[in-house]
Each structure stands twice: as C-alpha cells, then as structure tokens.
Scaffold this active site. Structure first.
Site, PDB file in Angstrom:
ATOM      1  N   ASP A 227       0.851  -1.188   0.000  1.00 32.56           N
ATOM      2  CA  ASP A 227       0.000   0.000   0.000  1.00 32.56           C
ATOM      3  C   ASP A 227       0.893   1.247   0.000  1.00 32.56           C
ATOM      4  O   ASP A 227       1.828   1.355   0.810  1.00 32.56           O
ATOM      5  CB  ASP A 227      -0.920   0.008   1.225  1.00 32.56           C
ATOM      6  N   ILE A 228       0.611   2.189  -0.914  1.00 32.83           N
ATOM      7  CA  ILE A 228       1.393   3.427  -0.987  1.00 32.83           C
ATOM      8  C   ILE A 228       1.108   4.273   0.252  1.00 32.83           C
ATOM      9  O   ILE A 228      -0.054   4.521   0.596  1.00 32.83           O
ATOM     10  CB  ILE A 228       1.046   4.220  -2.263  1.00 32.83           C
TER      11      ILE A 228
ATOM     12  N   GLU B 214      -4.936   2.413  -3.930  1.00 33.68           N
ATOM     13  CA  GLU B 214      -3.469   2.412  -3.950  1.00 33.68           C
ATOM     14  C   GLU B 214      -2.884   1.128  -3.361  1.00 33.68           C
ATOM     15  O   GLU B 214      -1.725   1.070  -2.969  1.00 33.68           O
ATOM     16  CB  GLU B 214      -2.935   3.617  -3.171  1.00 33.68           C
TER      17      GLU B 214
END
Length: 280
Positions: free
Chosen positions: A162-163, A205
């Site tokens: 996950d960003i 994301e």
C-alpha cells in the site's frame, strides 16, 4: 446486406439444382436467365459492400470469380460464347481461384476474431490505469494456479502493498498526479516481480503480489527490493514516496482469502509501526 446476399445464394443454389435435373427447354432457359440475374445482382451487392462496408477484398474477388465461372457456363449453354475447350477450361481456374480466396478470407476472419477475443480478455483481466492484473484475473486465473501449486505441494506466498499517505498526494497535487504515481509504482512492481508471478491492483493504492513456488523468505527479499526501489525513485510528482508491505505464506488447505487477510493484517501492522517497512 448479409441476409440479402445469403438469400440470393440460396435461391441460386435451388435454381442450379433444378437446372441439373430438369431437361425441358421451356423450363431450363428461364432457370438459366434467373441464375444470370442473381449473379448480376450479386456482383452489384458485393461491390456496394466493398465500397460502403469495407468487406475484405478476398471475398469480393472470390465472389466475382465465382460469378464469372457461372456467367461463362450459362453463356456457353446459350451459345452466346463458343463452347470450346478454352471457354470450358476458363471455368475451372475461376472456381479454383474463388475457393482459394474464400478460404484465405475465412482464415483471415478467424485470426481477426481470435485477436479480438484475446484483446477483450486482456481488457477484462487488466486494470486500465496501471495495466496490472485486476481482481477478475485473480478470481479466474490466479486462483487456478494457486490450486495447482497446492496440489503439487509447491509453496505460494503473497505480498500486500500500500502506498503511504497516498490521499495526501491526491489532496495536494490532484488526482491526475495521483494517477501518474499509481502508474509509476505499477511499473516498478512489474520490473521487480518475476514473469511467472502475478502483480495485481487490488484496489485504490493497494496492490497484491502472488509469488508462486516461493517461501516467506523469498517474499521478504522481493518486498524489500520493492520498498527500497520506491523509496529512492524519482517520481514525476517530485515528492518522496514510500510503500508499506505485509507478507504471508499460504498454509496447506487454507482458504486463499484467509491468506490474503493475514497479509493485509501484516500490512496494517507495518503502517502502524511507522510506514515504509515490511511485516511478516
């Protein structure tokens, strides 16, 4: 247009059938005239189809050769053309050319349809923004591969990524910049992941990586390579971006959703521990 053309060919086949079995001149002559008329209408039809509907040239030329052969035969029967070995033999190359061109046209259509089917399948299995696989691919392809690996007692590991602070990127730089960032992260994942593995945009994301024939240590090394690459990458938006990752190895007879759930839980542990790190 197609129905009309098929109808004309059907009528012509019926007429030629009766020509072959009927010997009465008063009936045969009108039948021949009918065949000639259908051939003429057919020629006009295929030329119109080529002009307006871009019909493949194979079918156009093939149809014209077929009608040419019929014209030669009928005009020879009526004595319009001298019926000799030259006239008669012209029919054979015309019909042979028609068969070859029709076959080539059919093969071309099959290839085109196969290409279209492949493109549609690719679109159905691929995330449009990042060109990574999507959840549909996971459900229809990845799950089958996972089951095959488990049946052969081969290990499978998953990495959930996950960003970090992606919402802040959207809020500060706009959604267009966020989309560019997602594509760049996806490109990094594609470069890091092996060809036999699956990189999937899980949602927003968040990304899921399926590692086949890989244990937890192999997954950890890959995750660390991804983390370091993103940490040092010069993104287009001009800001420093990091990523958090959670890892889980699939247990024997464990439901895949449970394995993904464990990786997701490890991801949130990495987030809670300060981000830009790996948990397993």
């Amino acid at each position: 247009m197609v129905r009309a053309y098929r109808g004309m060919l059907g009528v012509m086949l019926v007429l030629t059938f009766f020509i072959g079995i009927v010997q009465t001149p008063g009936i045969v002559v009108p039948l021949h005239i009918g065949v000639m008329g259908i051939c003429t209408i057919g020629l006009v039809t295929v030329l119109y189809a080529y002009w307006r509907q871009h019909t493949p040239i194979h079918f156009i030329v093939g149809t014209m050769l077929m009608f040419l052969g019929i014209y030669l035969y009928v005009m020879g029967c009526f004595g319009i053309l001298p019926w000799n070995h030259v006239t008669a033999n012209l029919i054979y190359p015309a019909l042979a050319g028609e068969s070859i061109l029709f076959t080539a046209g059919i093969v071309q259509q099959i290839r085109q349809r196969r290409h279209v089917i492949q493109q549609l399948k690719k679109e159905a299995d691929t995330d449009r923004l990042t060109t990574l696989y999507n959840r549909n691919y996971f459900d229809t392809v990845s799950m089958l591969q996972i089951e095959q690996h488990e049946a052969n007692n081969l290990p499978v590991a998953v990495v959930m990524a996950d960003i970090d602070r992606f919402k802040a990127v959207n809020d500060t730089y706009g959604h267009n910049a966020g989309d560019v960032l997602l594509r760049e992260v996806a490109d990094i994942l594609k470069r890091c992941v092996r060809k036999e593995d699956d990189a999937i945009r899980w949602g927003g994301e968040e990304f899921l990586i399926i590692l086949y024939t890989a244990d937890i240590e192999s997954a950890r090394l890959l995750a660390e390579m991804i983390r370091k690459t993103i940490e040092t990458y010069a993104f287009t938006c001009g800001i420093a971006v990091t990523i958090s990752l959670g890892i889980a190895a699939k247990n024997k007879n464990e439901a895949m959703e449970d394995c993904v759930g464990r990786a997701d839980k490890k991801l949130y542990e990495a987030k809670a521990a300060g981000r830009n790190r790996i948990c397993w």
